[in-house]
Write a protein that holds these residues in place. Structure first.
Motif, PDB file in Angstrom:
ATOM      1  N   MET A  22      27.938  74.737  13.915  1.00 31.41           N
ATOM      2  CA  MET A  22      27.205  73.196  14.052  1.00 31.41           C
ATOM      3  C   MET A  22      27.955  72.165  15.047  1.00 31.41           C
ATOM      4  N   THR A  23      28.119  71.998  16.001  1.00 35.28           N
ATOM      5  CA  THR A  23      29.475  71.465  16.504  1.00 35.28           C
ATOM      6  C   THR A  23      29.418  69.786  15.914  1.00 35.28           C
ATOM      7  N   VAL A  24      30.804  68.782  15.990  1.00 32.03           N
ATOM      8  CA  VAL A  24      30.643  67.507  16.074  1.00 32.03           C
ATOM      9  C   VAL A  24      30.013  66.782  16.969  1.00 32.03           C
ATOM     10  N   ARG A  25      29.570  67.424  18.134  1.00 31.64           N
ATOM     11  CA  ARG A  25      29.452  66.099  19.160  1.00 31.64           C
ATOM     12  C   ARG A  25      27.911  66.001  18.815  1.00 31.64           C
ATOM     13  N   PRO A  26      26.774  66.638  18.946  1.00 30.12           N
ATOM     14  CA  PRO A  26      25.770  67.280  18.547  1.00 30.12           C
ATOM     15  C   PRO A  26      25.268  65.875  17.004  1.00 30.12           C
ATOM     16  N   LEU A  27      26.207  65.738  16.587  1.00 29.76           N
ATOM     17  CA  LEU A  27      26.346  65.055  15.427  1.00 29.76           C
ATOM     18  C   LEU A  27      26.109  63.911  15.689  1.00 29.76           C
ATOM     19  N   LEU A  28      27.384  63.540  16.200  1.00 29.59           N
ATOM     20  CA  LEU A  28      27.812  62.202  16.449  1.00 29.59           C
ATOM     21  C   LEU A  28      26.593  61.372  17.439  1.00 29.59           C
ATOM     22  N   LEU A  29      26.154  62.507  18.372  1.00 28.29           N
ATOM     23  CA  LEU A  29      24.540  61.878  19.921  1.00 28.29           C
ATOM     24  C   LEU A  29      23.871  61.639  18.713  1.00 28.29           C
ATOM     25  N   GLN A  30      23.448  62.307  18.015  1.00 29.58           N
ATOM     26  CA  GLN A  30      22.340  61.788  16.605  1.00 29.58           C
ATOM     27  C   GLN A  30      22.530  60.792  15.693  1.00 29.58           C
ATOM     28  N   LEU A  31      23.915  60.568  15.373  1.00 26.43           N
ATOM     29  CA  LEU A  31      24.198  59.072  14.841  1.00 26.43           C
ATOM     30  C   LEU A  31      23.737  57.701  16.376  1.00 26.43           C
ATOM     31  N   ALA A  32      24.253  58.506  17.630  1.00 23.22           N
ATOM     32  CA  ALA A  32      24.026  57.393  17.863  1.00 23.22           C
ATOM     33  C   ALA A  32      22.279  57.139  19.052  1.00 23.22           C
ATOM     34  N   GLN A  33      21.542  58.289  18.299  1.00 20.18           N
ATOM     35  CA  GLN A  33      20.607  57.950  18.603  1.00 20.18           C
ATOM     36  C   GLN A  33      19.518  56.597  17.093  1.00 20.18           C
ATOM     37  N   VAL A  34      20.569  56.932  16.220  1.00 16.00           N
ATOM     38  CA  VAL A  34      20.009  56.752  15.288  1.00 16.00           C
ATOM     39  C   VAL A  34      20.273  54.708  14.953  1.00 16.00           C
ATOM     40  N   LEU A  35      22.156  54.363  15.563  1.00 12.41           N
ATOM     41  CA  LEU A  35      22.777  53.284  15.805  1.00 12.41           C
ATOM     42  C   LEU A  35      22.117  52.623  16.898  1.00 12.41           C
ATOM     43  N   MET A  36      21.277  53.142  17.770  1.00  6.43           N
ATOM     44  CA  MET A  36      20.920  52.848  19.224  1.00  6.43           C
ATOM     45  C   MET A  36      19.396  52.081  18.444  1.00  6.43           C
ATOM     46  N   VAL A  37      18.529  52.682  17.630  1.00  8.85           N
ATOM     47  CA  VAL A  37      17.379  52.073  17.208  1.00  8.85           C
ATOM     48  C   VAL A  37      17.622  50.572  16.163  1.00  8.85           C
ATOM     49  N   LEU A  38      18.787  51.099  15.938  1.00 11.52           N
ATOM     50  CA  LEU A  38      19.449  50.078  14.513  1.00 11.52           C
ATOM     51  C   LEU A  38      19.617  48.875  14.846  1.00 11.52           C
ATOM     52  N   ALA A  39      20.345  48.990  16.283  1.00  6.51           N
ATOM     53  CA  ALA A  39      21.339  47.712  17.338  1.00  6.51           C
ATOM     54  C   ALA A  39      21.058  46.816  17.671  1.00  6.51           C
ATOM     55  N   PHE A  40      19.384  47.774  18.168  1.00  8.93           N
ATOM     56  CA  PHE A  40      18.971  47.316  19.459  1.00  8.93           C
ATOM     57  C   PHE A  40      17.250  46.858  19.018  1.00  8.93           C
ATOM     58  N   SER A  41      17.026  47.335  18.684  1.00  7.64           N
ATOM     59  CA  SER A  41      15.575  46.866  18.289  1.00  7.64           C
ATOM     60  C   SER A  41      16.087  45.123  18.080  1.00  7.64           C
ATOM     61  N   PRO A  42      16.640  44.554  17.372  1.00  6.81           N
ATOM     62  CA  PRO A  42      16.182  42.743  17.077  1.00  6.81           C
ATOM     63  C   PRO A  42      16.571  42.352  19.017  1.00  6.81           C
ATOM     64  N   LEU A  43      17.196  42.869  19.781  1.00  6.46           N
ATOM     65  CA  LEU A  43      17.350  42.240  21.019  1.00  6.46           C
ATOM     66  C   LEU A  43      16.362  42.629  22.064  1.00  6.46           C
ATOM     67  N   ILE A  44      15.312  43.952  21.775  1.00  4.30           N
ATOM     68  CA  ILE A  44      14.061  44.002  22.293  1.00  4.30           C
ATOM     69  C   ILE A  44      13.010  42.696  21.185  1.00  4.30           C
ATOM     70  N   GLN A  45      13.148  42.290  20.253  1.00  2.00           N
ATOM     71  CA  GLN A  45      11.860  41.501  19.751  1.00  2.00           C
ATOM     72  C   GLN A  45      12.897  40.380  20.813  1.00  2.00           C
ATOM     73  N   GLY A  46      14.313  39.770  20.232  1.00  2.00           N
ATOM     74  CA  GLY A  46      14.068  38.266  21.972  1.00  2.00           C
ATOM     75  C   GLY A  46      13.636  38.791  22.617  1.00  2.00           C
ATOM     76  N   VAL A  47      13.988  39.604  23.106  1.00  2.00           N
ATOM     77  CA  VAL A  47      13.789  40.227  24.947  1.00  2.00           C
ATOM     78  C   VAL A  47      11.811  39.483  25.019  1.00  2.00           C
ATOM     79  N   ILE A  48      11.411  40.291  23.972  1.00  2.00           N
ATOM     80  CA  ILE A  48       9.524  40.112  24.015  1.00  2.00           C
ATOM     81  C   ILE A  48       9.258  38.806  23.852  1.00  2.00           C
ATOM     82  N   VAL A  49       9.831  38.214  22.815  1.00  2.00           N
ATOM     83  CA  VAL A  49       9.278  36.457  22.715  1.00  2.00           C
ATOM     84  C   VAL A  49       9.916  35.733  23.696  1.00  2.00           C
TER      85      VAL A  49
END
Length: 315
Positions: A1-28
């Motif tokens: 298991m390489t490091v890059r796939p783990l970083l990509l998976q972490l990036a997916q989680v961080l994407m949801v964590l960081a940008f979910s309030p932004l999407i809510q703000g855009v909808i409102v």
């Protein structure tokens, strides 16, 4: 298991964590602009979360361990689901094989179930109203969701979201088939239900209507911040499944390079804006229904899911 796939998976989680309030703000903000009002900033949800984390924590005297654990469980569930679905890449990452679409749905349901129990835990009348109404909606929403999963399975011969994504990208005949279009329509109604955007005006503090707000009315401070954040993350996850798996499966990184991941993140936000416009359009055009008519859009979604299953068998 390489490091890059783990970083990509972490990036997916961080994407949801960081940008979910932004999407809510855009909808409102879009909702307010359509109603010819200025509306709050698209970054207002970030300010609200920050403010709640710095407020004092107050809990009812009758609260048990369910009251304290429900926000943590709900928030953790929203961190697990992005591991299982295609957020930034169109290929499975480490631990993506832990579950399929049904497994992700069960994890989302677990978070909602804990919040439902928390609404009943304190013995508040408002919490009981919100939880009982949420169960009434779920009685029709959950069977429809299962039928949508069955339709996806019959359409793609698999329940892995990455397989469905590749099938729709590589087969225009399947993408424009009636079975797939019925699935998209059925899931869109479920998207409105699960994000508390049914045309019954339930996202309010007026006791006659409120559902989601009633369940968390006894919370304050950091626990309320976790619940609000988890709700925004759930909306982000459902938008991701709707866009990257069912409706707009293009624009994902196929090699996992830094530039490709950045491009897929930008494409995902653009997809979300399109879906947000559709959600705002439906909310604006659709007249508000009386609460006892909440079953009408859910019954329509159920029928669309059944038609999709029939369509897969006829084709």
């Amino acid at each position: 298991m390489t490091v890059r796939p783990l970083l990509l998976q972490l990036a997916q989680v961080l994407m949801v964590l960081a940008f979910s309030p932004l999407i809510q703000g855009v909808i409102v903000r879009l909702e307010e602009r359509v109603q010819r009002a200025k509306g709050p900033s698209i970054f207002q949800p970030y300010r609200d979360i920050w403010k709640l984390f710095h407020k004092r924590l107050v809990a009812p005297d009758t609260a048990s361990w369910i009251h304290w654990s429900a926000p943590v469980v709900a928030f953790t569930c929203m961190l697990v689901v992005p591991i299982l679905i295609p957020v930034l890449t169109d290929f499975p990452l480490p631990y993506s094989n832990m579950g399929d679409i049904l497994g992700g749905g069960l994890i989302l349901t677990l978070g909602s179930f804990m919040v439902l129990l928390a609404g009943l835990d304190s013995g508040s009348a408002y919490g009981g109203i919100g939880s009982s109404r949420a169960v009434m909606v779920a009685i029709l929403a959950e069977p429809t969701l299962i039928l949508v999963f069955i339709g996806i399975t019959l359409l793609a011969k698999a329940m892995l979201p990455f397989v469905v994504n590749h099938l729709l990208v590589g087969s225009p005949a399947v993408y424009f088939s009636p079975a797939h279009l019925f699935l998209v329509a059925a899931f869109f109604v479920l998207l409105l239900v699960e994000t508390d955007r049914l045309p019954i005006h339930s996202n309010t503090h007026i006791e006659v209507y409120m559902i989601e707000e009633a369940r968390i009315l006894e919370y304050s401070g950091p626990l309320l911040a976790l619940l609000k954040w988890a709700s925004m993350m759930k909306q982000f996850i459902l938008f991701t499944i709707f866009c990257n798996v069912l409706t707009l499966p293009w624009g994902l990184s196929s090699e996992g390079t830094a530039l490709g991941v950045l491009g897929s993140a930008i494409a995902l936000i653009a997809k979300f804006v399109l879906v947000a416009c559709a959600v705002v359009f439906v909310e604006t055009v659709q007249s508000r229904l009386r609460f006892y008519r909440y079953q009408e859009p859910l019954a329509a979604s159920f029928l669309l899911a059944v038609l999709s299953i029939i369509g897969t068998q006829l084709s």
